[in-house]
Write a protein that holds these residues in place. Structure first.
Motif, PDB file in Angstrom:
ATOM      1  N   ARG A 123       0.838  -1.216   0.000  1.00 52.14           N
ATOM      2  CA  ARG A 123       0.000   0.000   0.000  1.00 52.14           C
ATOM      3  C   ARG A 123       0.866   1.257   0.000  1.00 52.14           C
ATOM      4  N   LEU A 124       1.983   1.189   0.694  1.00 52.24           N
ATOM      5  CA  LEU A 124       2.900   2.330   0.716  1.00 52.24           C
ATOM      6  C   LEU A 124       3.463   2.581  -0.681  1.00 52.24           C
ATOM      7  N   ALA A 125       3.795   1.507  -1.393  1.00 55.64           N
ATOM      8  CA  ALA A 125       4.262   1.653  -2.777  1.00 55.64           C
ATOM      9  C   ALA A 125       3.184   2.293  -3.640  1.00 55.64           C
ATOM     10  N   LYS A 126       1.943   1.872  -3.457  1.00 56.59           N
ATOM     11  CA  LYS A 126       0.823   2.468  -4.199  1.00 56.59           C
ATOM     12  C   LYS A 126       0.716   3.956  -3.907  1.00 56.59           C
ATOM     13  N   ARG A 127       0.785   4.292  -2.625  1.00 59.19           N
ATOM     14  CA  ARG A 127       0.593   5.688  -2.219  1.00 59.19           C
ATOM     15  C   ARG A 127       1.626   6.599  -2.860  1.00 59.19           C
ATOM     16  N   TYR A 128       2.853   6.091  -2.971  1.00 56.60           N
ATOM     17  CA  TYR A 128       3.926   6.913  -3.551  1.00 56.60           C
ATOM     18  C   TYR A 128       4.119   6.609  -5.044  1.00 56.60           C
ATOM     19  N   ASN A 129       3.182   5.844  -5.615  1.00 51.56           N
ATOM     20  CA  ASN A 129       3.182   5.545  -7.042  1.00 51.56           C
ATOM     21  C   ASN A 129       4.503   4.918  -7.489  1.00 51.56           C
ATOM     22  N   LYS A 130       4.941   3.917  -6.730  1.00 47.71           N
ATOM     23  CA  LYS A 130       6.184   3.226  -7.038  1.00 47.71           C
ATOM     24  C   LYS A 130       5.907   1.763  -7.395  1.00 47.71           C
ATOM     25  N   LYS A 131       6.660   1.257  -8.331  1.00 49.24           N
ATOM     26  CA  LYS A 131       6.602  -0.178  -8.605  1.00 49.24           C
ATOM     27  C   LYS A 131       7.219  -0.926  -7.430  1.00 49.24           C
ATOM     28  N   ILE A 132       6.702  -2.121  -7.173  1.00 50.51           N
ATOM     29  CA  ILE A 132       7.248  -2.937  -6.089  1.00 50.51           C
ATOM     30  C   ILE A 132       7.401  -4.370  -6.560  1.00 50.51           C
ATOM     31  N   ILE A 133       8.495  -4.985  -6.167  1.00 54.38           N
ATOM     32  CA  ILE A 133       8.752  -6.396  -6.457  1.00 54.38           C
ATOM     33  C   ILE A 133       9.006  -7.110  -5.135  1.00 54.38           C
ATOM     34  N   LEU A 134       8.359  -8.249  -4.956  1.00 51.43           N
ATOM     35  CA  LEU A 134       8.582  -9.071  -3.776  1.00 51.43           C
ATOM     36  C   LEU A 134       9.630 -10.117  -4.138  1.00 51.43           C
ATOM     37  N   MET A 135      10.824  -9.939  -3.599  1.00 53.87           N
ATOM     38  CA  MET A 135      11.941 -10.823  -3.911  1.00 53.87           C
ATOM     39  C   MET A 135      11.732 -12.189  -3.255  1.00 53.87           C
ATOM     40  N   PRO A 136      12.549 -13.198  -3.607  1.00 55.33           N
ATOM     41  CA  PRO A 136      12.300 -14.566  -3.136  1.00 55.33           C
ATOM     42  C   PRO A 136      12.061 -14.669  -1.637  1.00 55.33           C
ATOM     43  N   GLN A 137      10.913 -15.175  -1.272  1.00 59.30           N
ATOM     44  CA  GLN A 137      10.519 -15.353   0.116  1.00 59.30           C
ATOM     45  C   GLN A 137       9.412 -16.389   0.173  1.00 59.30           C
ATOM     46  N   SER A 138       9.047 -16.787   1.382  1.00 55.56           N
ATOM     47  CA  SER A 138       8.025 -17.821   1.561  1.00 55.56           C
ATOM     48  C   SER A 138       6.632 -17.218   1.609  1.00 55.56           C
ATOM     49  N   PHE A 139       5.683 -17.975   1.091  1.00 52.23           N
ATOM     50  CA  PHE A 139       4.261 -17.614   1.164  1.00 52.23           C
ATOM     51  C   PHE A 139       3.468 -18.862   1.544  1.00 52.23           C
ATOM     52  N   GLY A 140       2.319 -18.629   2.226  1.00 51.44           N
ATOM     53  CA  GLY A 140       1.406 -19.724   2.531  1.00 51.44           C
ATOM     54  C   GLY A 140       1.895 -20.604   3.675  1.00 51.44           C
ATOM     55  N   PRO A 141       1.140 -21.664   3.983  1.00 51.80           N
ATOM     56  CA  PRO A 141      -0.200 -21.931   3.433  1.00 51.80           C
ATOM     57  C   PRO A 141      -1.220 -20.912   3.918  1.00 51.80           C
ATOM     58  N   PHE A 142      -2.381 -20.889   3.284  1.00 51.71           N
ATOM     59  CA  PHE A 142      -3.414 -19.895   3.602  1.00 51.71           C
ATOM     60  C   PHE A 142      -4.592 -20.562   4.314  1.00 51.71           C
ATOM     61  N   ASP A 143      -4.323 -21.176   5.443  1.00 54.43           N
ATOM     62  CA  ASP A 143      -5.410 -21.864   6.170  1.00 54.43           C
ATOM     63  C   ASP A 143      -5.389 -21.480   7.656  1.00 54.43           C
ATOM     64  N   TRP A 144      -5.508 -20.192   7.891  1.00 50.74           N
ATOM     65  CA  TRP A 144      -5.506 -19.684   9.265  1.00 50.74           C
ATOM     66  C   TRP A 144      -6.664 -20.299  10.059  1.00 50.74           C
ATOM     67  N   ASP A 145      -6.378 -20.693  11.271  1.00 50.43           N
ATOM     68  CA  ASP A 145      -7.391 -21.279  12.145  1.00 50.43           C
ATOM     69  C   ASP A 145      -7.604 -20.338  13.333  1.00 50.43           C
ATOM     70  N   ASP A 146      -8.061 -19.125  13.015  1.00 50.54           N
ATOM     71  CA  ASP A 146      -8.196 -18.104  14.058  1.00 50.54           C
ATOM     72  C   ASP A 146      -9.642 -17.664  14.268  1.00 50.54           C
ATOM     73  N   GLY A 147     -10.554 -18.368  13.624  1.00 50.52           N
ATOM     74  CA  GLY A 147     -11.964 -18.004  13.765  1.00 50.52           C
ATOM     75  C   GLY A 147     -12.387 -16.849  12.882  1.00 50.52           C
ATOM     76  N   GLY A 148     -11.446 -16.285  12.128  1.00 42.66           N
ATOM     77  CA  GLY A 148     -11.766 -15.163  11.258  1.00 42.66           C
ATOM     78  C   GLY A 148     -12.232 -15.616   9.886  1.00 42.66           C
ATOM     79  N   ASN A 149     -12.535 -14.634   9.047  1.00 43.18           N
ATOM     80  CA  ASN A 149     -13.032 -14.910   7.702  1.00 43.18           C
ATOM     81  C   ASN A 149     -11.844 -14.973   6.742  1.00 43.18           C
ATOM     82  N   ASN A 150     -11.356 -16.196   6.477  1.00 46.42           N
ATOM     83  CA  ASN A 150     -10.203 -16.355   5.592  1.00 46.42           C
ATOM     84  C   ASN A 150     -10.502 -15.898   4.171  1.00 46.42           C
TER      85      ASN A 150
END
Length: 396
Positions: A123-150
């Motif tokens: 969002r900060l990149a958006k606000r300042y109108n900058k391109k952003i790249i997410l360099m190699p890092q881990s993502f997921g899994p997307f199965d949070w068990d916190d009672g929220g709306n996944n």
């Protein structure tokens, strides 16, 4: 900068960019660091306080930010935020792009608040109108068990991640998780610290040179690296037992064994582990805090290591050193697969102590052969640069 894996990713990115653009300025937004003046690059505090200021646009309210900063500094007894927000604003306004090498927060291994940190950066990149790249890092899994709306949270994740010019998931699982969101800006990449040929020396990263010598292990020694997270992920008593039995086996085989700390978070566990062993006096310690280039050099002196910290494995492979990995996540398996080392990976949640002891014996016999295999694979992985690929994506 305190976590040496995170530090290594930043250093790889920083000096990789400088190798492509000789006179470029890299400004690091870092969550935790000590004495930023010690480094040969600029670091600014991207932490709980400054994130709050930017999140709620408090820096845009005349005279408010300096008052808040003074108050926050007095409460926390620090002056690290003095002048930081204006300096961060200037860096964001003048930046050609933002490259994020922050590691792992967006996945159910962390609370959703951790993932929000990454989304806020976008969002900060958006606000300042900058391109952003997410360099190699881990993502997921997307199965949070916190009672929220996944489902609702993942809609927000997709919206923010869609803005990125490119995203480099580090593991196949992460790629599949991002692909399931319908993203088309993703590309699988191995860890940046492995994939980049260039990595700075300790003398390059510090503003002033040091005469202090590194503490090297004796020739032909075996390294042992603990990770406090395995006590949280696995059964704590079983982990202590496993570490102690592995150390005892190494000593019984006549190996010179060193426990090397690659994170200050693990300091308090060393003596607790050693108390469980039969041969406390035969295990040496390297406990001084070293920067990641120094750790790579030290680890490179071992004939092999037994390790639980992900980037200690990365440092070893970068140096052609085989590893017996005691981990718990897919990132360890994917990393080992790059070097055809899957047989040396064990899940700390169900480790199989006897099998690990057998593997220690086998590695003692095969470490030279495995070292050659790792070095050959490393050369192949470093044939292309993910940083160069990211720059091309920005220019494209």
């Amino acid at each position: 900068m305190r976590n040496k894996g995170s530090q290594a990713m930043f250093l790889s990115l920083c000096y990789g960019l400088k190798s492509i653009f000789k006179d470029c300025e890299v400004v690091g937004f870092s969550n935790k660091y000590d004495s930023p003046e010690q480094y040969a690059f600029e670091l600014l505090p991207y932490d709980d306080y400054t994130r709050l200021v930017f999140k709620y646009h408090l820096n845009k309210i005349p005279f408010l930010e300096p008052l808040l900063t003074r108050y926050a500094g007095q409460r926390r007894k620090t002056d690290k935020w003095n002048g930081a927000v204006p300096a961060m604003e200037k860096a964001l306004r003048e930046a050609d792009a933002i490259l994020d090498a922050s590691g792992y927060t967006l996945g159910s291994g962390w609370p959703k608040g951790g993932g929000e940190m990454l989304l806020q950066t976008i969002r900060l990149a958006k606000r300042y109108n900058k391109k952003i790249i997410l360099m190699p890092q881990s993502f997921g899994p997307f199965d949070w068990d916190d009672g929220g709306n996944n489902e609702e949270f993942l809609k927000k994740v997709k919206k923010e991640l869609s803005y990125a010019t490119k995203i480099y998931p580090r593991e196949k699982e992460g790629y599949a998780c991002l692909e399931s969101l319908g993203l088309n800006n993703i590309e699988l990449s191995s860890d940046m610290v492995i994939r980049e040929k260039l990595f700075p020396t300790a003398s390059e990263i510090y503003a002033r040179s040091s005469d202090e010598e590194l503490e090297y292990p004796a020739e032909g020694s075996v390294g042992f690296i603990i990770n406090e997270n395995v006590f949280r992920i696995g059964d704590s008593d079983a982990v202590f037992d496993l570490y102690a039995k592995a150390l005892d086996r190494l000593v019984d085989k006549g190996e010179n064994v060193y426990i090397l700390n690659t994170s200050t978070a693990d300091d308090h566990l060393v003596e607790s582990v050693l108390k469980k062993t039969k041969n406390r006096d035969k295990v040496s310690l390297i406990t001084k805090e070293y920067a990641s280039p120094e750790l790579i050099e030290i680890i490179g002196k071992f004939k092999y290591i037994v390790a639980s910290r992900y980037h200690s494995v990365v440092f070893a492979y970068r140096s052609g050193v085989p590893v017996i990995i005691l981990g718990w996540a897919n990132k360890y398996i994917d990393l080992a697969e790059h070097f055809q080392q899957e047989e040396y990976v064990f899940d700390i949640r169900n480790p199989g102590v006897d099998q690990i002891i057998e593997t220690i014996d086998r590695m003692g016999e095969n470490h030279e052969q495995e070292s050659r295999r790792i070095s050959a694979r490393l050369e192949s992985l470093q044939a292309t640069s993910v940083i160069k690929d990211a720059v091309d994506a920005l220019n494209g």
